[in-house]
Design a protein around this motif. Structure first.
Motif, PDB file in Angstrom:
ATOM      1  N   ARG A 179       0.994  -1.441   0.140  1.00 19.12           N
ATOM      2  CA  ARG A 179      -0.053  -0.269   0.188  1.00 19.12           C
ATOM      3  C   ARG A 179       0.845   1.191  -0.255  1.00 19.12           C
ATOM      4  O   ARG A 179       1.385   1.214   0.759  1.00 19.12           O
ATOM      5  CB  ARG A 179      -0.928   0.439   1.228  1.00 19.12           C
ATOM      6  CG  ARG A 179      -1.738  -1.322   1.334  1.00 19.12           C
ATOM      7  CD  ARG A 179      -2.920  -1.451   2.582  1.00 19.12           C
ATOM      8  NE  ARG A 179      -2.044  -1.003   3.940  1.00 19.12           N
ATOM      9  CZ  ARG A 179      -1.098  -1.992   4.328  1.00 19.12           C
ATOM     10  NH1 ARG A 179      -0.964  -2.651   3.849  1.00 19.12           N
ATOM     11  NH2 ARG A 179      -0.537  -1.656   5.045  1.00 19.12           N
ATOM     12  N   TYR A 180       0.226   2.120  -0.961  1.00 18.80           N
ATOM     13  CA  TYR A 180       1.604   3.473  -0.522  1.00 18.80           C
ATOM     14  C   TYR A 180       0.218   4.185   0.075  1.00 18.80           C
ATOM     15  O   TYR A 180      -0.800   4.913  -0.528  1.00 18.80           O
ATOM     16  CB  TYR A 180       2.043   3.548  -2.458  1.00 18.80           C
ATOM     17  CG  TYR A 180       1.591   5.705  -2.892  1.00 18.80           C
ATOM     18  CD1 TYR A 180       3.075   5.989  -2.625  1.00 18.80           C
ATOM     19  CD2 TYR A 180       0.580   6.142  -2.505  1.00 18.80           C
ATOM     20  CE1 TYR A 180       2.851   7.055  -2.040  1.00 18.80           C
ATOM     21  CE2 TYR A 180       0.482   7.438  -2.947  1.00 18.80           C
ATOM     22  CZ  TYR A 180       1.975   8.211  -3.026  1.00 18.80           C
ATOM     23  OH  TYR A 180       1.760   9.938  -2.796  1.00 18.80           O
ATOM     24  N   ALA A 181       1.049   5.848   0.342  1.00 20.71           N
ATOM     25  CA  ALA A 181       0.015   6.312   0.773  1.00 20.71           C
ATOM     26  C   ALA A 181       0.688   7.652   1.054  1.00 20.71           C
ATOM     27  O   ALA A 181       2.334   7.757   0.745  1.00 20.71           O
ATOM     28  CB  ALA A 181      -0.583   6.001   2.311  1.00 20.71           C
ATOM     29  N   PRO A 182       0.419   8.552   0.432  1.00 23.52           N
ATOM     30  CA  PRO A 182       0.970  10.357   1.228  1.00 23.52           C
ATOM     31  C   PRO A 182       1.213  10.243   2.386  1.00 23.52           C
ATOM     32  O   PRO A 182       0.690  10.063   3.237  1.00 23.52           O
ATOM     33  CB  PRO A 182       0.262  11.292   0.410  1.00 23.52           C
ATOM     34  CG  PRO A 182      -0.879  10.178   0.633  1.00 23.52           C
ATOM     35  CD  PRO A 182      -0.479   9.226   0.333  1.00 23.52           C
ATOM     36  N   ALA A 183       2.439  10.733   3.040  1.00 26.35           N
ATOM     37  CA  ALA A 183       2.871  11.066   4.021  1.00 26.35           C
ATOM     38  C   ALA A 183       1.939  12.066   4.426  1.00 26.35           C
ATOM     39  O   ALA A 183       2.602  12.586   4.206  1.00 26.35           O
ATOM     40  CB  ALA A 183       4.553  11.348   3.862  1.00 26.35           C
ATOM     41  N   ARG A 184       1.767  11.952   5.731  1.00 23.70           N
ATOM     42  CA  ARG A 184       1.223  12.895   6.775  1.00 23.70           C
ATOM     43  C   ARG A 184       2.409  14.086   7.223  1.00 23.70           C
ATOM     44  O   ARG A 184       2.803  13.958   7.705  1.00 23.70           O
ATOM     45  CB  ARG A 184       0.403  12.517   7.622  1.00 23.70           C
ATOM     46  CG  ARG A 184      -0.887  11.962   7.084  1.00 23.70           C
ATOM     47  CD  ARG A 184      -1.499  11.534   8.600  1.00 23.70           C
ATOM     48  NE  ARG A 184      -3.017  10.363   8.645  1.00 23.70           N
ATOM     49  CZ  ARG A 184      -4.098  10.411   9.305  1.00 23.70           C
ATOM     50  NH1 ARG A 184      -2.957   9.845  10.514  1.00 23.70           N
ATOM     51  NH2 ARG A 184      -4.576   9.514   8.340  1.00 23.70           N
ATOM     52  N   PRO A 185       1.656  15.261   7.141  1.00 24.57           N
ATOM     53  CA  PRO A 185       2.731  16.404   7.954  1.00 24.57           C
ATOM     54  C   PRO A 185       3.069  16.147   9.227  1.00 24.57           C
ATOM     55  O   PRO A 185       2.265  15.393   9.439  1.00 24.57           O
ATOM     56  CB  PRO A 185       2.116  17.732   7.773  1.00 24.57           C
ATOM     57  CG  PRO A 185       1.292  17.629   6.343  1.00 24.57           C
ATOM     58  CD  PRO A 185       0.298  15.765   6.347  1.00 24.57           C
ATOM     59  N   ALA A 186       3.738  15.921   9.653  1.00 22.93           N
ATOM     60  CA  ALA A 186       4.461  16.265  11.251  1.00 22.93           C
ATOM     61  C   ALA A 186       3.316  16.248  11.519  1.00 22.93           C
ATOM     62  O   ALA A 186       3.674  18.249  11.712  1.00 22.93           O
ATOM     63  CB  ALA A 186       6.103  16.172  11.316  1.00 22.93           C
ATOM     64  N   GLY A 187       2.719  16.070  12.785  1.00 23.79           N
ATOM     65  CA  GLY A 187       1.949  16.848  13.675  1.00 23.79           C
ATOM     66  C   GLY A 187       0.675  16.611  13.503  1.00 23.79           C
ATOM     67  O   GLY A 187      -0.223  17.060  14.027  1.00 23.79           O
TER      68      GLY A 187
END
Length: 191
Positions: A179-187
């Motif tokens: 599964r690919y996912a865009p990473a969430r910004p820190a925090g």
């Protein structure tokens, strides 16, 4: 021809495996790089396999590896994940470039391919049958233009490996469950 039976088994397997249920099994991460957003690649590890993103994988210059038993440093029986910024315009161009490189290295080798049914990415598999009786299975996947990346899973298997079928079954399970996912910004928090 045992290799052809393996190819047919891979084809049948690739068309019938259901994707694993979603889980937080992040195996590799990439930071934002220019226009390419940060990303994660997640997959459940098959029983008996060891995950590595940061020791052996980093030493050989890849994003992650899965291997059984002890790390030997040999490519056989190791699942390798590579992720790179999209450079060529299509996945077909990526495959064509890879086929060309392979045949330059092993002009007597044989190349065959097939589509892989993945729930959320376009994936194409190639089986390189080496004249050295060592085969490579490589699956390129495209998580979509907005991702800015392409990824591949590969595994090298001796043509006469007695565990070949089980190894290839585990390999295809990993591929179709990736599964690919865009990473969430820190925090950032999920909701």
């Amino acid at each position: 021809m045992p290799r052809m039976r393996v190819m047919l088994a891979l084809l049948l397997f690739a068309g019938t495996v259901a994707a694993a249920p979603p889980a937080d099994d992040v195996l590799a991460r990439g930071a934002r790089d220019g226009a390419v957003p940060a990303w994660t690649i997640a997959v459940a590890t098959p029983p008996g396999w060891t995950r590595d993103c940061c020791t052996y994988a980093r030493a050989i210059g890849v994003d992650a590896v899965l291997y059984r038993g002890e790390w030997t440093g040999k490519p056989q029986r190791v699942m390798v994940l590579n992720v790179w910024p999209r450079k060529l315009p299509t996945m077909a161009a990526e495959l064509q470039a890879d086929h060309k490189r392979y045949l330059q290295l092993d002009p007597a080798g044989k190349v065959s391919g097939f589509a892989v049914r993945h729930r959320s990415m376009i994936c194409e598999a190639t089986v390189y049958q080496g004249s050295d009786h060592i085969d490579d299975v490589l699956v390129f996947c495209d998580p979509g233009k907005d991702s800015g990346i392409r990824l591949s899973w590969s595994m090298t298997v001796d043509a006469n490996d007695p565990q070949r079928r089980a190894l290839l079954d585990d390999f295809m399970r990993v591929v179709v469950a990736t599964r690919y996912a865009p990473a969430r910004p820190a925090g950032a928090r999920g909701g």
